[in-house]
Scaffold this motif. Structure first.
Motif, short mmCIF file in Angstrom:
data_model
loop_
_atom_site.label_atom_id
_atom_site.label_comp_id
_atom_site.label_asym_id
_atom_site.label_seq_id
_atom_site.Cartn_x
_atom_site.Cartn_y
_atom_site.Cartn_z
N UNK A 194 0.83 -1.21 0.00
CA UNK A 194 0.00 0.00 0.00
C UNK A 194 0.86 1.26 0.00
N UNK A 195 1.98 1.24 0.73
CA UNK A 195 2.88 2.40 0.74
C UNK A 195 3.45 2.65 -0.65
N UNK A 196 3.91 1.58 -1.29
CA UNK A 196 4.49 1.72 -2.62
C UNK A 196 3.44 2.18 -3.64
N UNK A 197 2.21 1.69 -3.51
CA UNK A 197 1.15 2.11 -4.44
C UNK A 197 0.88 3.60 -4.33
N UNK A 198 0.91 4.13 -3.11
CA UNK A 198 0.73 5.57 -2.93
C UNK A 198 1.89 6.36 -3.52
N UNK A 199 3.11 5.85 -3.34
CA UNK A 199 4.28 6.54 -3.91
C UNK A 199 4.19 6.58 -5.43
N UNK A 200 3.75 5.49 -6.03
CA UNK A 200 3.57 5.43 -7.48
C UNK A 200 2.52 6.46 -7.92
N UNK A 201 1.42 6.53 -7.21
CA UNK A 201 0.36 7.49 -7.56
C UNK A 201 0.86 8.93 -7.47
N UNK A 202 1.70 9.22 -6.51
CA UNK A 202 2.23 10.58 -6.38
C UNK A 202 3.11 10.95 -7.57
N UNK A 203 3.91 10.00 -8.07
CA UNK A 203 4.70 10.27 -9.28
C UNK A 203 3.79 10.50 -10.48
N UNK A 204 2.73 9.71 -10.58
CA UNK A 204 1.78 9.92 -11.68
C UNK A 204 1.12 11.29 -11.59
N UNK A 205 0.81 11.73 -10.38
CA UNK A 205 0.21 13.05 -10.21
C UNK A 205 1.17 14.14 -10.70
N UNK A 206 2.45 14.03 -10.35
CA UNK A 206 3.42 15.02 -10.79
C UNK A 206 3.54 15.05 -12.31
N UNK A 207 3.52 13.86 -12.91
CA UNK A 207 3.61 13.79 -14.37
C UNK A 207 2.39 14.43 -15.02
N UNK A 208 1.21 14.13 -14.49
CA UNK A 208 -0.01 14.72 -15.04
C UNK A 208 0.04 16.25 -14.94
N UNK A 209 0.55 16.79 -13.83
CA UNK A 209 0.61 18.24 -13.68
C UNK A 209 1.60 18.85 -14.68
N UNK A 210 2.70 18.16 -14.93
CA UNK A 210 3.64 18.66 -15.95
C UNK A 210 2.96 18.76 -17.31
N UNK A 211 2.25 17.70 -17.69
CA UNK A 211 1.63 17.67 -19.01
C UNK A 211 0.46 18.64 -19.12
#
Length: 414
Positions: A198-215
């Motif tokens: 669960x911790x790793x899944x949240x970390x992955x989601x946070x990276x996806x959020x940063x990528x979405x904000x860049x795009x």
């Protein structure tokens, strides 16, 4: 335009992973077939490899085996014109092994899904009638009232977003699923491993959020949608692993570098488009087809966006957080007003000029989503077809209709 390294690496990893999973299954290890909105993290804690039904359908469709697979569904006396995306893997299982993609899917020991609608329920019942496969189905619930701006609530205030009764029911069913798997695998549920998943899944989601904000802020678009889809979705099916976190981090850094370098997938970008609905797996090149003539670039798909907003869950009880991850996932994508408000938000932040909305037969709220976008002054082309079934998409004349839409309703920028 060169492909994203992150997309290539994800595809290569998935092929190697599938080969190893198939080898394990044929050696006697249990594997599972799961729907996209089933609680995958439980299976990972049991070390039971799982194949996502919709991902396997996308591979079948991309290999142009959709029509043959649906003929097998029809030959079994089942309808071949409803929820083909869900039913296609069932038909492909009866194709000759030499015709199946990637050497074929070994028969799963478990088929796990939620019961959203009669058709998906029946499809997974059919899996459970195959030799050696057992089905486990979870409940689907709805919410009323629906809170506004759900994307601000679900990371930590998911009890408010979804409601205690819904969460109680799904958490109880996940606990029953854990006991069911313990009985059938002879393995114990590893709680410490589950916490780390669960911790790793949240970390992955946070990276996806940063990528979405860049795009969302990038002008012009530095990447192709048909690259970000595999770069995001393959790691999603490995959610809760360090590899998936690293893959999401790699995608973010590659996107950031392209923006810094001034890369543009269409240097003459004049129209920014949003694709609402599932990926068009039988024709992914479609997303690039309108760049030269119209300067039209698809800058958004639901895959990165929902990976950014829809999965992260923080809380002291990891099992309840998992229930919160899946209890309303389909609502967020398809059920107004959850979905409609979110699509409007995403269209605004990405500077979208027009929307192509692929409406499937299991998304009855599609018209409300289109209306909400039109009310914001964003033109919408609605196409009713099944994304994985080339018979359906060919009949819908999708490329011709998009071209007409761009000519008639989406003015070019400056």
């Amino acid at each position: 335009m060169s492909r994203l390294d992150a997309a290539r690496a994800a595809t290569q990893h998935q092929k190697a992973w599938f080969a190893e999973t198939a080898r394990r299954a044929r050696a006697g290890d249990p594997i599972a077939l799961v729907n996209a909105d089933a609680p995958h993290e439980v299976l990972r804690a049991f070390d039971v490899p799982y194949v996502v039904n919709q991902w396997w359908a996308s591979i079948i469709a991309a290999k142009r085996l959709g029509p043959a697979s649906m003929r097998k569904v029809a030959e079994a006396g089942l309808p071949d014109h409803s929820l083909q995306y869900d039913a296609m893997p069932l038909g492909a299982q009866d194709l000759p092994v030499e015709e199946q993609p990637w050497g074929g899917l070994p028969d799963p020991a478990f088929a796990i899904a939620d019961s959203h609608g009669d058709v998906t329920h029946k499809i997974f019942e059919q899996w459970g009638r195959r030799p050696g496969t057992e089905t486990y189905q979870l409940s689907r619930t709805g919410a009323d009232p629906v809170p506004p701006r759900w994307w601000e609530l679900v990371p930590r205030e998911w009890e408010t977003a979804f409601g205690t009764d819904r969460l109680d029911l799904l958490q109880g069913e996940i606990e029953e699923l854990i006991g069911w798997l313990e009985e059938r695998t002879g393995r114990r549920f590893d709680e410490d491993r589950f916490v780390e998943i669960m911790r790793l899944a949240n970390e992955q989601a946070e990276w996806n959020r940063r990528t979405r904000e860049l795009l969302a802020q990038a002008r012009p678009a530095p990447v192709l949608v048909n690259d970000t889809i595999p770069a995001v979705m393959v790691p999603q099916w490995h959610r809760g692993t360090q590899w998936a976190v690293d893959a999401a981090h790699r995608l973010h850094d590659e996107v950031a570098q392209r923006i810094e370098d001034g890369v543009a997938v269409c240097p003459g970008e004049r129209r920014r488009l949003m694709w609402i609905g599932r990926g068009l797996w039988s024709d992914l090149d479609l997303y690039q087809r309108f760049q030269e003539e119209f300067g039209a670039v698809f800058v958004w798909s639901m895959y990165l966006a929902i990976a950014a907003d829809g999965y992260v869950r923080y809380g002291p009880d990891p099992l309840r957080a998992l229930a919160a991850r899946f209890v309303g996932l389909t609502d967020l994508l398809y059920v107004p007003p959850w979905s409609a408000e979110w699509y409007v938000k995403e269209a605004r932040t990405h500077g979208v000029d027009g929307v192509v909305h692929l409406v499937a037969d299991d998304t009855p709220g599609g018209g409300f989503i289109s209306e909400a976008l039109e009310a914001e002054g964003i033109p919408v082309l609605e196409i009713r077809a099944n994304n994985a079934d080339s018979r359906s998409t060919d009949a819908a004349r999708i490329p011709e209709r998009i071209a007409d839409f761009l000519r008639d309703r989406v003015p070019a920028r400056g």
